[in-house]
Design a protein around this motif. Structure first.
Motif: not given
Length: 296
Positions: A142, A144, A271
């Motif tokens: 997860n 980025s 994120t």
């Protein structure tokens, strides 16, 4: 006494914050990615300062026999692995990501205590280890800003931490105090990293470093060496004055403020998924603090 503990705790947090931010600046902003030289410099400065402190009578270094050194040698090898791999990882990963992976070392320690030493482990500590493992395991999928080399070295870093702490506990009681152990770590690190500087190519590659004669680089390197020593010294003072639960709470607080401030100073893309992993790791460590305080 309460005021003294508070001052020691705040000093530790300040050193922890300043040390991580300075190292991140040198490694990521200036891109001084020569770990044998950078870590060799830090351990040399810290070792000299510790030796001077000993000669001035500020600390006691008692054990210097050959058998003590040989007994502690495997731990010193792991210490070099910790700082070398940590430097490589921090140069490529954001501080909150690095600390999330760093926290996963607790899983190794908890697993060893439960499975091999058959020690009684509280449900809170087991849950904490599971949360830390889940956070570290989900983060690469997860992130980025995923960097394979950064994660690889972070895994080596956490494995070395876990093994170091297990070895440290397995050798107690022993003749070496925490200061003795750190003194031998510094001596061994300076020797090994100096010998490794040429074979790894760092010694010749550093001549092409664009900021080699930049005063900001010189100042940052000097600061990193002194801050590393003060962080070590304040950590030991913290552990000597406080119960394990209180000590864990201060360490957790230092990590939180360091992660938070680093997000403002360095580039990081957050994120919802990444933030969820960071929060899960924070919750896991908070649970670990709770288990330590309850146990003490």
């Amino acid at each position: 006494m309460c005021l003294k503990k508070c001052l020691v705790g705040l000093t530790f947090c300040t050193c922890y914050l300043a040390s991580h931010l300075t190292n991140k600046y040198v490694l990521s902003v200036l891109k001084f990615t020569y770990p044998t030289l950078f870590q060799g410099w830090q351990t040399l400065v810290a070792g000299i300062l510790l030796h001077v402190s000993w000669k001035l009578g500020w600390v006691e270094i008692n054990s210097r026999s050959r058998s003590d050194v040989l007994t502690w040698l495997p731990a010193s090898v792991l210490f070099v692995g910790i700082i070398y791999a940590g430097s490589r990882a921090l140069s490529r990963l954001a501080i909150p990501v690095f600390l999330t992976l760093h926290n996963a070392a607790e899983v190794i320690i908890c697993g060893h205590q439960k499975c091999f030493r058959k020690e009684k482990t509280s449900p809170a500590k087991i849950c904490s280890a599971l949360f830390l493992l889940a956070a570290a395991g989900c983060l690469p999928f997860n992130d980025s800003q995923f960097d394979l080399d950064g994660y690889f070295w972070a895994v080596i870093h956490l494995l070395c931490i876990g093994a170091y702490k297990i070895l440290q506990k397995s050798q107690k009681p022993n003749k070496l105090s925490d200061i003795d152990q750190q003194y031998f770590n510094y001596l061994f690190s300076v020797v090994l990293l100096t010998l490794a500087a040429h074979p790894t190519g760092d010694l010749l590659s550093v001549l092409d470093f664009p900021f080699l004669y930049f005063y900001g680089f010189h100042g940052s390197c000097c600061a990193s060496g002194f801050l590393g020593f003060f962080l070590m010294f304040s950590t030991m003072k913290l552990k000597s004055l406080m119960a394990p639960g209180q000590c864990a709470a201060w360490i957790f607080f230092a990590k939180v403020i360091t992660s938070g401030l680093s997000m403002l100073l360095f580039d990081i893309i957050l994120t919802r998924e990444t933030m969820g992993c960071l929060l899960l790791s924070g919750f896991g460590e908070a649970l670990l603090v709770f288990s330590e305080r309850k146990g003490s």
